[in-house]
Design a protein around this motif. Structure first.
Motif, PDB file in Angstrom:
ATOM      1  N   LEU A  59       6.394   9.745   2.624  1.00 15.83           N
ATOM      2  CA  LEU A  59       5.822   9.250   1.372  1.00 15.83           C
ATOM      3  C   LEU A  59       5.786  10.353   0.313  1.00 15.83           C
ATOM      4  CD1 LEU A  59       4.477   6.958  -0.182  1.00 15.83           C
ATOM      5  CD2 LEU A  59       2.295   7.728   0.762  1.00 15.83           C
ATOM      6  N   ASN A  63       7.804  10.132  -3.184  1.00 15.73           N
ATOM      7  CA  ASN A  63       7.028  10.218  -4.419  1.00 15.73           C
ATOM      8  C   ASN A  63       7.468  11.405  -5.280  1.00 15.73           C
ATOM      9  OD1 ASN A  63       5.057   9.392  -6.208  1.00 15.73           O
ATOM     10  ND2 ASN A  63       3.455  10.583  -5.222  1.00 15.73           N
ATOM     11  N   ALA A  81       8.714   4.124   3.490  1.00 14.30           N
ATOM     12  CA  ALA A  81       7.840   4.717   2.470  1.00 14.30           C
ATOM     13  C   ALA A  81       8.411   4.352   1.108  1.00 14.30           C
ATOM     14  CB  ALA A  81       7.778   6.228   2.636  1.00 14.30           C
ATOM     15  N   SER A  83       7.645   4.262  -3.343  1.00 15.26           N
ATOM     16  CA  SER A  83       6.897   4.714  -4.506  1.00 15.26           C
ATOM     17  C   SER A  83       7.540   4.116  -5.748  1.00 15.26           C
ATOM     18  CB  SER A  83       6.892   6.240  -4.581  1.00 15.26           C
ATOM     19  OG  SER A  83       6.247   6.681  -5.751  1.00 15.26           O
ATOM     20  N   VAL A  90       3.268   2.751   2.559  1.00 12.64           N
ATOM     21  CA  VAL A  90       4.050   2.996   3.769  1.00 12.64           C
ATOM     22  C   VAL A  90       4.010   1.724   4.605  1.00 12.64           C
ATOM     23  CG1 VAL A  90       3.675   5.484   3.827  1.00 12.64           C
ATOM     24  CG2 VAL A  90       2.071   3.994   4.988  1.00 12.64           C
TER      25      VAL A  90
END
Length: 131
Positions: A59, A63, A81, A83, A90
């Motif tokens: 993650l 990100n 994961a 973003s 997740v």
């Protein structure tokens, strides 16, 4: 005086019989069930720590580099994961691996740390020495 010592030593039997007699009375030769339970619990805890660290690491990478979404596997368990501009998250996808992998891990650690095979070794030894 020497004759009394020889008679005493002969009365004890062969070294093997003497060693088996001491081994039956010691608790060190028995399985350690409580130690196995503790070790299995620690192994399960470490497994979950590693799994969640892997997931949160994915993650963080998604990100940081604006990848949008990434998919990977951790011990046969699919990890997702993502973003996006409206949120992060997740997820895990798997059939039975999420349950089977920890059970196998805990079972192996329990059997090795508790020395469970010693419970069967005593009975086999008794059957072999019984006429």
């Amino acid at each position: 005086m020497q004759h009394g010592l020889d008679a005493t030593l002969r009365g004890l039997g062969t070294p093997r019989v003497l060693a088996l007699g001491y081994a039956d009375g010691q608790t060190a030769s028995r399985p350690r069930w409580s130690g196995g339970i503790v070790a299995a619990g620690v192994a399960l805890f470490l497994y979950w720590i590693a799994f969640f660290s892997y997931t949160l690491g994915m993650l963080a990478v998604v990100n940081q580099y604006d990848l949008g979404e990434a998919r990977s596997q951790f011990l046969f368990i699919g990890v997702i994961a993502f973003s996006h501009h409206d949120g992060i998250g997740v997820g895990w996808t798997s059939t039975w691996a999420w349950l089977i992998v920890p059970i196998i891990l805990v079972g192996i650690v329990f059997l090795l740390s508790s020395r469970a095979w010693r419970a069967f070794g005593r009975k086999a030894r008794r059957l072999a020495t019984t006429p």
